[in-house]
Design a protein around this motif. Structure first.
Motif, PDB file in Angstrom:
ATOM      1  N   LEU A  73       0.848  -1.191   0.000  1.00  0.00           N
ATOM      2  CA  LEU A  73       0.000   0.000   0.000  1.00  0.00           C
ATOM      3  C   LEU A  73       0.885   1.243   0.000  1.00  0.00           C
ATOM      4  O   LEU A  73       1.740   1.410   0.872  1.00  0.00           O
ATOM      5  CB  LEU A  73      -0.903  -0.015   1.238  1.00  0.00           C
ATOM      6  N   LEU A  74       0.681   2.111  -0.981  1.00  0.00           N
ATOM      7  CA  LEU A  74       1.483   3.334  -1.076  1.00  0.00           C
ATOM      8  C   LEU A  74       1.022   4.333  -0.014  1.00  0.00           C
ATOM      9  O   LEU A  74      -0.174   4.424   0.288  1.00  0.00           O
ATOM     10  CB  LEU A  74       1.339   3.957  -2.461  1.00  0.00           C
ATOM     11  N   PRO A  75       1.940   5.113   0.560  1.00  0.00           N
ATOM     12  CA  PRO A  75       1.542   6.135   1.534  1.00  0.00           C
ATOM     13  C   PRO A  75       0.910   7.333   0.836  1.00  0.00           C
ATOM     14  O   PRO A  75       1.379   7.770  -0.222  1.00  0.00           O
ATOM     15  CB  PRO A  75       2.873   6.520   2.205  1.00  0.00           C
ATOM     16  N   ILE A  76      -0.158   7.868   1.416  1.00  0.00           N
ATOM     17  CA  ILE A  76      -0.867   9.006   0.808  1.00  0.00           C
ATOM     18  C   ILE A  76       0.050  10.220   0.695  1.00  0.00           C
ATOM     19  O   ILE A  76       0.099  10.897  -0.334  1.00  0.00           O
ATOM     20  CB  ILE A  76      -2.127   9.335   1.624  1.00  0.00           C
ATOM     21  N   LEU A  77       0.783  10.517   1.758  1.00  0.00           N
ATOM     22  CA  LEU A  77       1.811  11.561   1.721  1.00  0.00           C
ATOM     23  C   LEU A  77       3.162  10.882   1.798  1.00  0.00           C
ATOM     24  O   LEU A  77       3.325   9.897   2.531  1.00  0.00           O
ATOM     25  CB  LEU A  77       1.636  12.531   2.893  1.00  0.00           C
ATOM     26  N   LEU A  78       4.126  11.399   1.070  1.00  0.00           N
ATOM     27  CA  LEU A  78       5.446  10.767   1.082  1.00  0.00           C
ATOM     28  C   LEU A  78       6.067  10.899   2.465  1.00  0.00           C
ATOM     29  O   LEU A  78       6.224  12.020   2.977  1.00  0.00           O
ATOM     30  CB  LEU A  78       6.352  11.426   0.042  1.00  0.00           C
ATOM     31  N   LEU A 191      -6.046  15.629   3.089  1.00  0.00           N
ATOM     32  CA  LEU A 191      -4.966  14.707   2.719  1.00  0.00           C
ATOM     33  C   LEU A 191      -4.178  14.252   3.948  1.00  0.00           C
ATOM     34  O   LEU A 191      -3.826  13.073   4.085  1.00  0.00           O
ATOM     35  CB  LEU A 191      -4.030  15.378   1.710  1.00  0.00           C
ATOM     36  N   THR A 192      -3.911  15.196   4.849  1.00  0.00           N
ATOM     37  CA  THR A 192      -3.148  14.845   6.053  1.00  0.00           C
ATOM     38  C   THR A 192      -3.955  13.929   6.963  1.00  0.00           C
ATOM     39  O   THR A 192      -3.424  12.977   7.534  1.00  0.00           O
ATOM     40  CB  THR A 192      -2.733  16.123   6.813  1.00  0.00           C
ATOM     41  N   LYS A 193      -5.241  14.185   7.083  1.00  0.00           N
ATOM     42  CA  LYS A 193      -6.084  13.335   7.924  1.00  0.00           C
ATOM     43  C   LYS A 193      -6.237  11.938   7.318  1.00  0.00           C
ATOM     44  O   LYS A 193      -6.217  10.923   8.031  1.00  0.00           O
ATOM     45  CB  LYS A 193      -7.455  13.970   8.133  1.00  0.00           C
ATOM     46  N   ALA A 194      -6.365  11.866   5.999  1.00  0.00           N
ATOM     47  CA  ALA A 194      -6.423  10.557   5.337  1.00  0.00           C
ATOM     48  C   ALA A 194      -5.127   9.783   5.568  1.00  0.00           C
ATOM     49  O   ALA A 194      -5.139   8.565   5.817  1.00  0.00           O
ATOM     50  CB  ALA A 194      -6.679  10.741   3.842  1.00  0.00           C
ATOM     51  N   TYR A 195      -4.012  10.504   5.512  1.00  0.00           N
ATOM     52  CA  TYR A 195      -2.698   9.887   5.774  1.00  0.00           C
ATOM     53  C   TYR A 195      -2.623   9.363   7.199  1.00  0.00           C
ATOM     54  O   TYR A 195      -2.110   8.266   7.452  1.00  0.00           O
ATOM     55  CB  TYR A 195      -1.614  10.936   5.514  1.00  0.00           C
ATOM     56  N   LEU A 196      -3.160  10.117   8.141  1.00  0.00           N
ATOM     57  CA  LEU A 196      -3.171   9.692   9.542  1.00  0.00           C
ATOM     58  C   LEU A 196      -3.946   8.383   9.703  1.00  0.00           C
ATOM     59  O   LEU A 196      -3.468   7.440  10.350  1.00  0.00           O
ATOM     60  CB  LEU A 196      -3.789  10.793  10.408  1.00  0.00           C
ATOM     61  N   HIS A 197      -5.136   8.311   9.111  1.00  0.00           N
ATOM     62  CA  HIS A 197      -5.947   7.093   9.248  1.00  0.00           C
ATOM     63  C   HIS A 197      -5.305   5.920   8.505  1.00  0.00           C
ATOM     64  O   HIS A 197      -5.410   4.772   8.951  1.00  0.00           O
ATOM     65  CB  HIS A 197      -7.361   7.351   8.735  1.00  0.00           C
ATOM     66  N   GLU A 198      -4.642   6.202   7.396  1.00  0.00           N
ATOM     67  CA  GLU A 198      -3.937   5.134   6.682  1.00  0.00           C
ATOM     68  C   GLU A 198      -2.816   4.566   7.549  1.00  0.00           C
ATOM     69  O   GLU A 198      -2.642   3.341   7.637  1.00  0.00           O
ATOM     70  CB  GLU A 198      -3.372   5.666   5.361  1.00  0.00           C
ATOM     71  N   THR A 205     -11.846   4.644   6.522  1.00  0.00           N
ATOM     72  CA  THR A 205     -11.910   6.086   6.791  1.00  0.00           C
ATOM     73  C   THR A 205     -10.991   6.855   5.849  1.00  0.00           C
ATOM     74  O   THR A 205     -11.369   7.904   5.304  1.00  0.00           O
ATOM     75  CB  THR A 205     -11.526   6.371   8.254  1.00  0.00           C
ATOM     76  N   ALA A 206      -9.784   6.335   5.650  1.00  0.00           N
ATOM     77  CA  ALA A 206      -8.829   6.998   4.757  1.00  0.00           C
ATOM     78  C   ALA A 206      -9.384   7.084   3.338  1.00  0.00           C
ATOM     79  O   ALA A 206      -9.276   8.123   2.669  1.00  0.00           O
ATOM     80  CB  ALA A 206      -7.496   6.255   4.773  1.00  0.00           C
ATOM     81  N   ALA A 207     -10.002   5.999   2.863  1.00  0.00           N
ATOM     82  CA  ALA A 207     -10.560   5.993   1.506  1.00  0.00           C
ATOM     83  C   ALA A 207     -11.708   7.001   1.381  1.00  0.00           C
ATOM     84  O   ALA A 207     -11.814   7.717   0.368  1.00  0.00           O
ATOM     85  CB  ALA A 207     -11.047   4.589   1.149  1.00  0.00           C
ATOM     86  N   ILE A 229      -3.849   4.925  -4.883  1.00  0.00           N
ATOM     87  CA  ILE A 229      -3.882   4.579  -3.459  1.00  0.00           C
ATOM     88  C   ILE A 229      -5.318   4.338  -2.998  1.00  0.00           C
ATOM     89  O   ILE A 229      -5.586   3.396  -2.234  1.00  0.00           O
ATOM     90  CB  ILE A 229      -3.220   5.695  -2.624  1.00  0.00           C
ATOM     91  N   ALA A 230      -6.252   5.168  -3.476  1.00  0.00           N
ATOM     92  CA  ALA A 230      -7.656   4.962  -3.114  1.00  0.00           C
ATOM     93  C   ALA A 230      -8.128   3.591  -3.576  1.00  0.00           C
ATOM     94  O   ALA A 230      -8.858   2.887  -2.860  1.00  0.00           O
ATOM     95  CB  ALA A 230      -8.521   6.067  -3.724  1.00  0.00           C
TER      96      ALA A 230
END
Length: 750
Positions: A73-78, A191-198, A205-207, A229-230
């Motif tokens: 799974l790729l990270p949403i933010l690098l 984007l940051t919150k999605a990264y946190l949940h990922e 939640t991230a999706a 990623i989604a």
């Protein structure tokens, strides 16, 4: 003339006064419009713009230089990477220096908050997380603009995530959720919150948050990456239809070639889960197209891997293994995919075929190449440890059984078998020397004594010695397994009748009783090669046939003591193998015959109560009726295992009172040194006290009485039985101390 000079001097003083007044009015602490205008202009163009552009450029460089692992799974933010930032570190340092000019020289500028935000961003990229956190906090506390404060809080949230401080990151997110954010801050917050949940494994939640973010994003490589990623996230939560939709969106977002390639592969995989037959039919055409595309020469292993994955999901295990094997063969010098392919093959052998010998081989290969930071690494290490133990126990049983068989052979037949083994070894040694010399001659042209393949850079990769190529070596092992199965490194390994060769392997094996009980050494070691490529002699000159025969004979357990040791190792291995089947491998159907074999061969084993209990549980688990529960209660009613069945002796309300009286009477006999009668009464009373609070206490008193009446050996045996029967007793630490003292006493006597 004097009048002219006077006017000139007056004009000069006026100009100087005006300049001085202007400079004084431009102080960075002045609130006058002229001063603020000057500092706004200077701070913006002489510091802020330069620092901003440097940081943006550094982020773009890092984005383009990223190394994506499409097997995970790729990270949403690098994520912040301390190694990658080295190339842009001077640029970031200069950006911090430029941005710092604003708080140093332009305190009254409107760019002050923006400057601190830039400093925080640069420190975040540099992985200077504590200082980045402090800067973002400062802006939120001292800032004068709400949008700047929100920007700083988004940065603070990201810094907390990188520091794995998820609690504080969630607190910041909860605060921002209720704030009126502008468009840019809303996008970055999502984007940051999605990264946190990922990062926390909350993929649904991230999706969902990503879905809400896409309307605010422009088409481009970064947006295509987020759609990819989604899709991965929806695959992980079992919604393949939504995943396919996002993979299609990748192709519409101006992706890179790799992104479009993997989007097509992932879409095919997800279509296999949706049951869409039309799309599945189209997948075969897509595979042919991808394999025949010259741009995919270095990506064929990924295509074959996906083909194997689809076959595995359809239940066609052998066909899946075939495609996985083609993936490994197509990998070439790029080994990124290889460990994950080995891992999938290992899973198929482990979970679908229950072939643990093959599974271990593939898990070993996967572990050798898998990055340690991979999420699969820790689980793979645990599973490999289980399979190592499995192979160890199976090898111990096979080896010691073979040695016991040899010990019962007639001397003439045994001599003939050993002579045959020695002759075969000599032939194999000669063949190995000849083969090694051929490899050396081919690699060096017959003129070099260097290690083959190590220094001859003129050879093509395919012509170099295979043992210096880990991929070729792994492929060779795999091809061997596919054709011949998992066989020991032994003489006559190709024979279908393995009886003689197994016996020969036993006397040649390093685990024939000499190795420690916890060693894992299923195969005999490969011969070491000297620098010329020939096998290095273990002794010089080569041992005579008599010496070799003597060495083999020394491993065969002819004496009663040696045979007892071999049987003890087999008994322990059967016991541990059965528990491994039952608990670690979750194969109760295999545990049952293993435990039954143990009871048949060793009916007096000390583990009999536990084995009865495990047989009872295993038969229940596979839905079979058995008598093991009744046997346990009948033969060992006072053990903890009998109590675990729920069929222990029942007591009246006065049971504890009666138990106290019984225990007190026996203890009084013990204090009066009437040990023989006390032991008899203790033996008789144990069954009546079963299930009471004093049961283990009376059992320990009985152990002490056994020591006084029957001696040290019986005392040690009674201690062992207590540990076995009362594993949850609070008296266990004291009993183990008694065991250690008894062992020391016995050692001194010897």
């Amino acid at each position: 003339m004097s009048r002219y000079l006077g006017k000139s001097l007056f004009l000069l003083l006026t100009v100087l006064a005006s300049l001085t007044g202007g400079l004084l009015s431009c102080s960075q602490y002045s609130t006058k419009p002229v001063s603020k205008g000057y500092h706004n202009l200077t701070a913006h163009y002489n510091a802020y713009v330069i620092a901003r552009d440097q940081i943006n450029q550094a982020e773009q460089i890092l984005f383009q230089a990223r190394q994506e692992n499409y097997n995970q799974l790729l990270p949403i933010l690098l994520p912040v990477d301390s190694m990658l930032i080295q190339s842009v570190k001077p640029q970031l340092d200069d950006a911090i220096k430029k941005a710092s000019l604003i708080p140093e020289r332009h305190q009254n500028s409107q760019w002050l908050d923006d400057a601190y935000i830039l400093i925080g961003r640069a420190r975040l990229i540099k992985q200077d997380l504590p200082n980045a956190i402090e800067v973002f906090k400062y802006v939120n506390t001292k800032g004068t603009n709400d949008d700047d404060k929100h920007t700083a809080l988004v940065g603070l949230m990201r810094a907390y995530i990188e520091a794995t401080d998820y609690t504080n990151a969630l607190n910041v997110a909860e605060y921002l959720r209720n704030q009126p954010l502008n468009k840019v801050n809303t996008r970055d917050f999502y984007l940051t919150k999605a990264y946190l949940h990922e990062r926390q494994g909350e993929y649904a939640t991230a999706a969902g948050i990503l879905d809400a973010t896409f309307p605010a994003l422009k088409k481009g490589e970064s947006t295509a990456r987020l759609h990819l990623i989604a899709g991965q996230l929806y695959d992980l939560i079992g919604q393949p239809a939504k995943a396919v939709d996002h993979y299609r969106q990748v192709l519409k977002s101006r992706p890179s070639y790799d992104q479009s390639f993997y989007a097509n592969l992932y879409a095919i995989q997800s279509s296999g889960l949706t049951g869409d037959k039309k799309r599945m039919a189209q997948s075969e055409e897509m595979f042919d197209k991808l394999l025949n595309d010259r741009k995919n020469v270095d990506l064929k292993d990924k295509v074959y891997f996906t083909m194997g994955l689809l076959e595995a999901r359809s239940g066609r295990i052998d066909k899946a293994i075939k495609f996985y094997s083609q993936s490994i063969q197509a990998a070439g010098a790029n080994t990124n995919q290889v460990p994950y392919t080995y891992l999938e093959i290992g899973k198929l052998y482990f979970e679908k075929k229950a072939d643990y010998d093959h599974a271990k081989v593939y898990y070993d290969s996967a572990l050798a190449l898998l990055p340690k930071q991979s999420p699969d690494y820790a689980a793979l290490v645990t599973r490999k440890k289980t399979l190592d133990e499995f192979v160890q126990y199976k090898t111990t049983i096979r080896t010691d059984d073979s040695l016991l068989t040899l010990s019962k052979m007639d001397p003439p037949a045994l001599d003939k078998l050993l002579d045959k083994a020695i002759a075969q070894r000599e032939r194999d040694d000669k063949a190995q020397v000849a083969l090694a010399q051929q490899i050396v001659d081919r690699a060096t042209g017959g003129t070099s004594n260097s290690v083959p393949g190590a220094t001859n850079s003129n050879l093509q990769p395919a012509e170099r010695w295979a043992l210096y190529n880990p991929i070729a070596l792994s492929q060779g092992k795999q091809e061997f397994l596919v054709r011949w199965g998992n066989r020991l490194l032994e003489d006559n390994w190709r024979r279908s009748n393995k009886e003689a060769s197994v016996a020969i392997a036993a006397v040649n094996s390093p685990v024939s009783g000499a190795s420690p009980a916890n060693s894992v050494n299923p195969n005999s070691p490969l011969q070491q090669l000297d620098v010329s490529g020939a096998p290095a002699p273990s002794n010089a000159p080569v041992d005579s046939r008599k010496t070799q025969r003597d060495a083999m004979m020394a491993k065969i357990p002819f004496t009663k003591e040696a045979q007892a040791g071999a049987n003890q190792r087999i008994e322990n291995a059967l016991y541990k193998l059965g528990k491994l089947y039952k608990f670690d491998l979750n194969q109760p159907a295999d545990a049952i015959p293993t435990f039954e074999q143990l009871l048949t061969r060793y009916p007096n084993t000390l583990q009999k109560p536990e084995i009865y209990y495990l047989l009872y549980l295993s038969n229940e688990q596979v839905g079979k009726s058995s008598s093991w529960k009744d046997k346990l209660i009948a033969e060992y009613p006072n053990t903890s295992y009998a109590r675990l069945t729920g069929q222990t002796v029942t007591h009246t309300s006065n049971s504890e009172v009666q138990a106290n009286k019984t225990y007190t009477d026996i203890y009084e006999l013990y204090k009066a040194n009437n040990t023989t009668e006390a032991l008899t009464r203790a033996d008789n009373a144990l069954s009546s006290l079963a299930g009471t609070q004093l049961e283990d206490k009376l059992a320990l008193l009985r152990v002490m009485l056994v020591g006084k009446v029957k001696g040290v050996d019986a005392y040690r045996q009674a201690l062992t039985e207590f540990v076995r029967d009362y594993p949850a007793s609070q008296l266990l630490p004291h009993v183990k101390e008694m065991q250690a003292a008894a062992d020391q006493t016995t050692a001194k006597r010897k």
